[in-house]
Design a protein around this motif. Structure first.
Motif, PDB file in Angstrom:
ATOM      1  N   MET A 239       0.847  -1.203   0.000  1.00  0.00           N
ATOM      2  CA  MET A 239       0.000   0.000   0.000  1.00  0.00           C
ATOM      3  C   MET A 239       0.868   1.233   0.000  1.00  0.00           C
ATOM      4  O   MET A 239       0.652   2.172  -0.755  1.00  0.00           O
ATOM      5  N   GLN A 240       1.804   1.217   0.872  1.00  0.00           N
ATOM      6  CA  GLN A 240       2.662   2.388   0.943  1.00  0.00           C
ATOM      7  C   GLN A 240       3.442   2.560  -0.341  1.00  0.00           C
ATOM      8  O   GLN A 240       3.727   3.676  -0.772  1.00  0.00           O
ATOM      9  N   ARG A 241       3.764   1.455  -0.928  1.00  0.00           N
ATOM     10  CA  ARG A 241       4.502   1.563  -2.168  1.00  0.00           C
ATOM     11  C   ARG A 241       3.623   2.215  -3.220  1.00  0.00           C
ATOM     12  O   ARG A 241       4.059   3.039  -4.016  1.00  0.00           O
ATOM     13  N   GLN A 242       2.387   1.845  -3.177  1.00  0.00           N
ATOM     14  CA  GLN A 242       1.464   2.417  -4.143  1.00  0.00           C
ATOM     15  C   GLN A 242       1.404   3.928  -3.964  1.00  0.00           C
ATOM     16  O   GLN A 242       1.420   4.694  -4.927  1.00  0.00           O
ATOM     17  N   VAL A 243       1.314   4.282  -2.720  1.00  0.00           N
ATOM     18  CA  VAL A 243       1.263   5.714  -2.414  1.00  0.00           C
ATOM     19  C   VAL A 243       2.506   6.404  -2.937  1.00  0.00           C
ATOM     20  O   VAL A 243       2.448   7.446  -3.594  1.00  0.00           O
ATOM     21  N   ALA A 244       3.607   5.767  -2.659  1.00  0.00           N
ATOM     22  CA  ALA A 244       4.870   6.365  -3.097  1.00  0.00           C
ATOM     23  C   ALA A 244       4.912   6.481  -4.611  1.00  0.00           C
ATOM     24  O   ALA A 244       5.412   7.465  -5.168  1.00  0.00           O
ATOM     25  N   LEU A 245       4.371   5.495  -5.256  1.00  0.00           N
ATOM     26  CA  LEU A 245       4.390   5.516  -6.711  1.00  0.00           C
ATOM     27  C   LEU A 245       3.561   6.671  -7.253  1.00  0.00           C
ATOM     28  O   LEU A 245       3.955   7.369  -8.183  1.00  0.00           O
ATOM     29  N   ILE A 246       2.417   6.813  -6.651  1.00  0.00           N
ATOM     30  CA  ILE A 246       1.546   7.900  -7.114  1.00  0.00           C
ATOM     31  C   ILE A 246       2.247   9.230  -6.922  1.00  0.00           C
ATOM     32  O   ILE A 246       2.230  10.106  -7.792  1.00  0.00           O
ATOM     33  N   LYS A 247       2.841   9.331  -5.783  1.00  0.00           N
ATOM     34  CA  LYS A 247       3.525  10.596  -5.508  1.00  0.00           C
ATOM     35  C   LYS A 247       4.617  10.824  -6.531  1.00  0.00           C
ATOM     36  O   LYS A 247       4.783  11.911  -7.065  1.00  0.00           O
ATOM     37  N   GLN A 248       5.330   9.771  -6.761  1.00  0.00           N
ATOM     38  CA  GLN A 248       6.425   9.877  -7.711  1.00  0.00           C
ATOM     39  C   GLN A 248       5.929  10.351  -9.068  1.00  0.00           C
ATOM     40  O   GLN A 248       6.537  11.198  -9.718  1.00  0.00           O
ATOM     41  N   SER A 249       4.811   9.798  -9.445  1.00  0.00           N
ATOM     42  CA  SER A 249       4.314  10.161 -10.769  1.00  0.00           C
ATOM     43  C   SER A 249       3.900  11.624 -10.806  1.00  0.00           C
ATOM     44  O   SER A 249       4.056  12.303 -11.825  1.00  0.00           O
ATOM     45  N   LEU A 250       3.389  12.089  -9.686  1.00  0.00           N
ATOM     46  CA  LEU A 250       3.011  13.506  -9.658  1.00  0.00           C
ATOM     47  C   LEU A 250       4.234  14.385  -9.888  1.00  0.00           C
ATOM     48  O   LEU A 250       4.173  15.392 -10.586  1.00  0.00           O
ATOM     49  N   PHE A 251       5.291  13.966  -9.295  1.00  0.00           N
ATOM     50  CA  PHE A 251       6.512  14.744  -9.479  1.00  0.00           C
ATOM     51  C   PHE A 251       7.012  14.613 -10.909  1.00  0.00           C
ATOM     52  O   PHE A 251       7.379  15.588 -11.553  1.00  0.00           O
ATOM     53  N   ASP A 252       6.994  13.394 -11.355  1.00  0.00           N
ATOM     54  CA  ASP A 252       7.514  13.170 -12.695  1.00  0.00           C
ATOM     55  C   ASP A 252       6.719  13.933 -13.737  1.00  0.00           C
ATOM     56  O   ASP A 252       7.279  14.442 -14.705  1.00  0.00           O
ATOM     57  N   GLN A 253       5.469  13.966 -13.534  1.00  0.00           N
ATOM     58  CA  GLN A 253       4.660  14.653 -14.526  1.00  0.00           C
ATOM     59  C   GLN A 253       4.699  16.164 -14.360  1.00  0.00           C
ATOM     60  O   GLN A 253       4.060  16.890 -15.103  1.00  0.00           O
ATOM     61  N   GLY A 254       5.371  16.556 -13.352  1.00  0.00           N
ATOM     62  CA  GLY A 254       5.535  18.004 -13.211  1.00  0.00           C
ATOM     63  C   GLY A 254       4.411  18.711 -12.478  1.00  0.00           C
ATOM     64  O   GLY A 254       4.316  19.935 -12.488  1.00  0.00           O
ATOM     65  N   TYR A 255       3.565  17.916 -11.854  1.00  0.00           N
ATOM     66  CA  TYR A 255       2.494  18.591 -11.131  1.00  0.00           C
ATOM     67  C   TYR A 255       3.007  19.214  -9.845  1.00  0.00           C
ATOM     68  O   TYR A 255       2.515  20.236  -9.394  1.00  0.00           O
ATOM     69  N   LEU A 256       3.948  18.507  -9.281  1.00  0.00           N
ATOM     70  CA  LEU A 256       4.490  18.995  -8.020  1.00  0.00           C
ATOM     71  C   LEU A 256       5.984  19.182  -8.136  1.00  0.00           C
ATOM     72  O   LEU A 256       6.632  18.542  -8.953  1.00  0.00           O
ATOM     73  N   ASP A 257       6.476  20.068  -7.314  1.00  0.00           N
ATOM     74  CA  ASP A 257       7.925  20.256  -7.349  1.00  0.00           C
ATOM     75  C   ASP A 257       8.531  20.182  -5.954  1.00  0.00           C
ATOM     76  O   ASP A 257       7.870  19.791  -5.002  1.00  0.00           O
ATOM     77  N   GLU A 258       9.752  20.593  -5.894  1.00  0.00           N
ATOM     78  CA  GLU A 258      10.528  20.519  -4.647  1.00  0.00           C
ATOM     79  C   GLU A 258       9.795  21.054  -3.434  1.00  0.00           C
ATOM     80  O   GLU A 258       9.934  20.537  -2.332  1.00  0.00           O
ATOM     81  N   GLN A 259       9.087  22.099  -3.650  1.00  0.00           N
ATOM     82  CA  GLN A 259       8.433  22.726  -2.511  1.00  0.00           C
ATOM     83  C   GLN A 259       7.523  21.747  -1.791  1.00  0.00           C
ATOM     84  O   GLN A 259       7.406  21.768  -0.573  1.00  0.00           O
ATOM     85  N   PHE A 260       6.906  20.878  -2.541  1.00  0.00           N
ATOM     86  CA  PHE A 260       6.030  19.902  -1.929  1.00  0.00           C
ATOM     87  C   PHE A 260       6.812  19.010  -0.989  1.00  0.00           C
ATOM     88  O   PHE A 260       6.341  18.599   0.061  1.00  0.00           O
ATOM     89  N   VAL A 261       7.992  18.715  -1.400  1.00  0.00           N
ATOM     90  CA  VAL A 261       8.847  17.878  -0.565  1.00  0.00           C
ATOM     91  C   VAL A 261       9.160  18.604   0.748  1.00  0.00           C
ATOM     92  O   VAL A 261       9.137  18.019   1.821  1.00  0.00           O
ATOM     93  N   GLU A 262       9.448  19.873   0.630  1.00  0.00           N
ATOM     94  CA  GLU A 262       9.718  20.664   1.830  1.00  0.00           C
ATOM     95  C   GLU A 262       8.541  20.585   2.791  1.00  0.00           C
ATOM     96  O   GLU A 262       8.705  20.484   3.993  1.00  0.00           O
ATOM     97  N   LEU A 263       7.367  20.654   2.203  1.00  0.00           N
ATOM     98  CA  LEU A 263       6.182  20.600   3.043  1.00  0.00           C
ATOM     99  C   LEU A 263       6.084  19.259   3.736  1.00  0.00           C
ATOM    100  O   LEU A 263       5.747  19.173   4.916  1.00  0.00           O
ATOM    101  N   GLU A 264       6.391  18.245   2.995  1.00  0.00           N
ATOM    102  CA  GLU A 264       6.305  16.930   3.602  1.00  0.00           C
ATOM    103  C   GLU A 264       7.298  16.795   4.734  1.00  0.00           C
ATOM    104  O   GLU A 264       7.040  16.133   5.727  1.00  0.00           O
ATOM    105  N   GLU A 265       8.399  17.438   4.560  1.00  0.00           N
ATOM    106  CA  GLU A 265       9.405  17.356   5.613  1.00  0.00           C
ATOM    107  C   GLU A 265       8.929  18.042   6.885  1.00  0.00           C
ATOM    108  O   GLU A 265       9.398  17.748   7.977  1.00  0.00           O
ATOM    109  N   LEU A 266       8.024  18.942   6.711  1.00  0.00           N
ATOM    110  CA  LEU A 266       7.509  19.639   7.886  1.00  0.00           C
ATOM    111  C   LEU A 266       6.507  18.788   8.641  1.00  0.00           C
ATOM    112  O   LEU A 266       6.147  19.083   9.769  1.00  0.00           O
ATOM    113  N   GLN A 267       6.043  17.787   7.973  1.00  0.00           N
ATOM    114  CA  GLN A 267       5.049  16.935   8.603  1.00  0.00           C
ATOM    115  C   GLN A 267       5.747  16.028   9.607  1.00  0.00           C
ATOM    116  O   GLN A 267       6.749  15.417   9.304  1.00  0.00           O
ATOM    117  N   ASP A 268       5.200  15.980  10.775  1.00  0.00           N
ATOM    118  CA  ASP A 268       5.797  15.085  11.764  1.00  0.00           C
ATOM    119  C   ASP A 268       4.725  14.679  12.761  1.00  0.00           C
ATOM    120  O   ASP A 268       3.546  14.852  12.506  1.00  0.00           O
TER     121      ASP A 268
END
Lengths: 145, 577
Positions: free
Chosen positions: A1-30
């Motif tokens: 399941m988590q892999r699936q999630v990761a894959l989807i996320k990856q595709s969002l990045f690959d397709q250019g929908y999301l960029d680095e900033q999204f990653v920064e946001l995720e890093e803020l999540q704790d």
């Protein structure tokens, strides 16, 4: 399941929908902010929906107050950038450029495109968040390769 | 993340727990910013309205160490907020924007921002913002040493507190450093902030004027001011801000003079929205000239009033009487409109004058009051310290502006007086703290009336505004302000005075007349200069009276609205008093 999630996320990045900033946001999540990213995304979509409707109204009026449109777009761009909505941001920039030169036709066209990107991103993110919630606590965000 | 935390902890507590106020109208960005700041272990307060931010800051100056603000905000320009915070609270402010245009960055710098960050903000950038707090503290603490030299050491982005501390030790004596270093509460590291109350600022302006703006040196100013516990550094930094302010508002005009005073104070006081107009106060030139030139934007009333108050201002006011001045005021009306929004007073907008509309004064006045309370200036004219009370300032503007349209030279004097009355009423009503005008106001008012009637100098006074009761609200305040300067009693006028005085380099006293009339009055005051001196004395408490009377006036005025109001107003005022 988590892999699936990761894959989807990856595709969002690959397709250019999301960029680095999204990653920064995720890093803020704790642990203190377990749903931070989703919260921010929700806020963003709420805000941007309002902006979009404002812009729409302004455009429909046909008066083309470029200054005002530019202002709206500036706000939109600001928040899109903060969340890492890369494609949306690009459209914003283009729209502003058209505003700058006073190209009404270009504005309309770009705006249509922008709305499309925005809607797509929203759908994709919703899907992503849903899956992520189902998958359980996410592992630490990793930068997309 | 963990690493970050450790880094933070390693730093002697500070910057951990540094209290940051974040302002951004965009909820998304604000949320992200808040989270980033939390990650840096700062204590964060957020608001999406600049007004709210100012309120929070004014409520307790020592509650925050640093302010981060967005540039584009709907309720207030970020730069304006920046100015106000810098002047009133002397807190470091960091600008935030999606605009990377150098013009904006430059604007940020000239308005006093400590730093300018681009969105999207990265956490790395936020990790170092504490340096600005330290820098500012060092600047104010380190008076004798060269200002800024100490800061350099701290300024680098080295997060290692130890290193910074060491550097600081090099520059300052050990005791000082230790005191500064080992506080876990950053704010305790700083010396208690000097609150630049209206009173204090007046002295400052007077000293500067005496020395001559160009030649004013902190040491001399300090000597002239003769205020205990004020250090050269305090004066130096205030002078710097003042100069910047003047430069900003006047551009080519003589920024130095009086106008800046009010404006300056207003700015400091956080005249919301009003301030942004620089008052082209030319020294002595009565606003008429200056106003015409720069008035346009009409900086917070303070500026105008300030001018009025000072003797030079008065002279300036005289000028007002001449046509040029009217021009000035006319311009103000727009500004006035701005001010007006605030008024809690039942001001009805002034015809043409917009001054009274929504007299901001009342609100400000309240603010003043609060500030005053805080600031110590007991009963004094609006405590400058917080400047926030922009009321006085606003009023000033209003006063000046409102009248442009006022009945043309009908009874300039009257108008002013009327305004003043109203203003005072407004003021008194709004500000509870105002020192009970008692007799003073009466005397003031009467003076004003007399003065006004005699001076018709100010054509603009005649403008529609004066008549409106609303105006009065504004005016009274304005008037008071001017008068207060001398008397200290009225907070409001104080504000004006300062600016006026500054400009005029005279005393505020005379201008009162002009000020009183609130917008138009100010113009009159000039003419009335002589009166002013008389007023000044009375003002001190009279403000309240005036305000009261004005209020009454307003009620009774119905007819006053016409040009003749001035007189009518006065009489009623008198009675009221």
């Amino acid at each position: 399941m988590q892999r699936q999630v990761a894959l989807i996320k990856q595709s969002l990045f690959d397709q250019g929908y999301l960029d680095e900033q999204f990653v920064e946001l995720e890093e803020l999540q704790d642990d203190a902010n377990p749903n931070f990213v989703e919260e921010v995304a929700t806020l963003y979509f709420k805000d941007s929906a309002r902006l979009i409707s404002n812009i729409e109204q302004a455009l429909e009026r046909g008066s083309f107050d470029f200054n005002r449109l530019d202002n709206y777009m500036h706000q939109f761009k600001g928040s899109s950038t903060s969340i890492g909505a890369s494609k949306v941001k690009t459209e914003c920039t283009m729209f502003r450029e058209y505003c700058r030169v006073g190209n009404a036709e270009g504005c309309l066209r770009t705006f249509k495109q922008l709305k499309k990107e925005h809607a797509t991103l929203r759908k994709k993110l919703e899907q992503y968040f849903q899956l992520a919630r189902q998958a359980g606590p996410k592992e630490t965000a990793r930068r997309p390769k | 993340m963990t690493v970050e935390r450790q880094d933070c902890v390693a730093l002697d507590q500070f910057p951990v727990g540094m209290r940051v106020l974040a302002v951004d109208d965009d909820q998304t960005c604000l949320r992200i910013l808040e989270s980033l700041l939390h990650r840096c272990q700062y204590h964060v307060t957020t608001t999406n309205q600049a007004q709210k931010a100012l309120e929070l800051l004014r409520e307790n100056k020592n509650k925050f160490d640093l302010v981060i603000s967005d540039v584009d905000m709907p309720d207030m320009d970020g730069f304006k907020l920046l100015e106000l915070v810098g002047l009133e609270m002397d807190l470091p402010v960091i600008m935030l924007s999606a605009h990377s245009d150098p013009k904006y960055v430059m604007k940020g710098v000239t308005h006093g921002a400590c730093d300018y960050l681009l969105k999207p903000v990265r956490i790395e950038e936020l990790k170092n913002i504490w340096q600005h707090v330290v820098r500012k503290n060092r600047g104010s603490n380190n008076g004798d040493k060269k200002d800024g030299s100490g800061n350099e050491g701290v300024a680098n982005s080295d997060q290692n507190n130890g290193r910074a501390n060491r550097k600081r030790k090099d520059q300052y004596n050990e005791d000082e450093d230790e005191e500064r270093d080992d506080n876990d509460d950053p704010s305790s590291q700083k010396k208690p902030r000097v609150v630049w109350t209206v009173e204090l600022h007046k002295k400052f302006v007077a000293a500067v004027n005496q020395l001559g703006f160009e030649k004013a040196m902190p040491k001399k100013i300090l000597d002239l001011m003769n205020v205990e516990k004020l250090t050269r550094e305090n004066v130096a930094s205030h002078l710097q801000k003042f100069r910047l302010y003047l430069k900003r508002i006047s551009g080519n005009q003589q920024a130095i003079m009086a106008n800046s005073d009010l404006h300056f104070l207003q700015m400091s006081n956080g005249l919301d929205g009003f301030h942004h107009r620089p008052i082209p106060v030319g020294s002595g030139q009565f606003h008429g000239g200056a106003a015409a030139a720069g008035m346009r934007p009409f900086p917070p009333n303070n500026g105008i009033l300030g001018r009025l108050n000072t003797p030079s201002g008065i002279g300036g006011v005289r000028n007002l009487s001449s046509p040029p001045s009217s021009g000035m005021f006319l311009q103000n009306p727009t500004d006035l409109g701005k001010f007006h929004h605030v008024s809690s007073l039942p001001l009805n907008h002034i015809d043409g004058g917009n001054i009274l509309q929504g007299l901001p004064i009342p609100l400000e006045f309240d603010q003043l009051q609060t500030n005053n309370n805080k600031s110590i200036i007991a009963g004094n004219s609006m405590a400058f310290p917080s400047f926030p009370t922009s009321l006085p300032n606003n009023n000033n503007h209003l006063v000046l502006e409102g009248h442009p349209q006022a009945s043309p030279s009908a009874f300039p004097g009257h108008q002013i007086n009327k305004r003043l009355e109203h203003w005072s009423n407004a003021v008194s009503s709004s500000s509870s703290t105002l020192p009970p005008p008692g007799q003073n106001s009466n005397s003031l008012i009467s003076h004003q009336f007399d003065a006004s009637s005699s001076n018709y100098s100010i054509p603009f006074c005649d403008s529609t505004i004066p008549l409106n009761p609303a105006l009065d609200h504004t005016n009274p305040r304005a008037f008071y302000r001017a008068t207060d300067l001398d008397s200290n009693a009225n907070v409001q006028p104080g504000v004006y005075y300062d600016s006026l005085q500054m400009r005029q380099s005279g005393n505020y006293g005379p201008t009162t007349d002009a000020m009183l009339s609130s917008n138009p009055k100010e113009g009159f005051t000039v003419g009335q200069q002589k009166l002013q001196s008389g007023f000044m004395g009375g003002e001190a408490g009279s403000l309240d009276d005036i305000v009261n009377s004005t209020m009454k006036q307003e009620q009774s005025q119905g007819d006053l609205s016409e040009g003749d109001l001035g007189y009518g107003g006065f009489s009623s005022l008198r009675t009221c008093i």
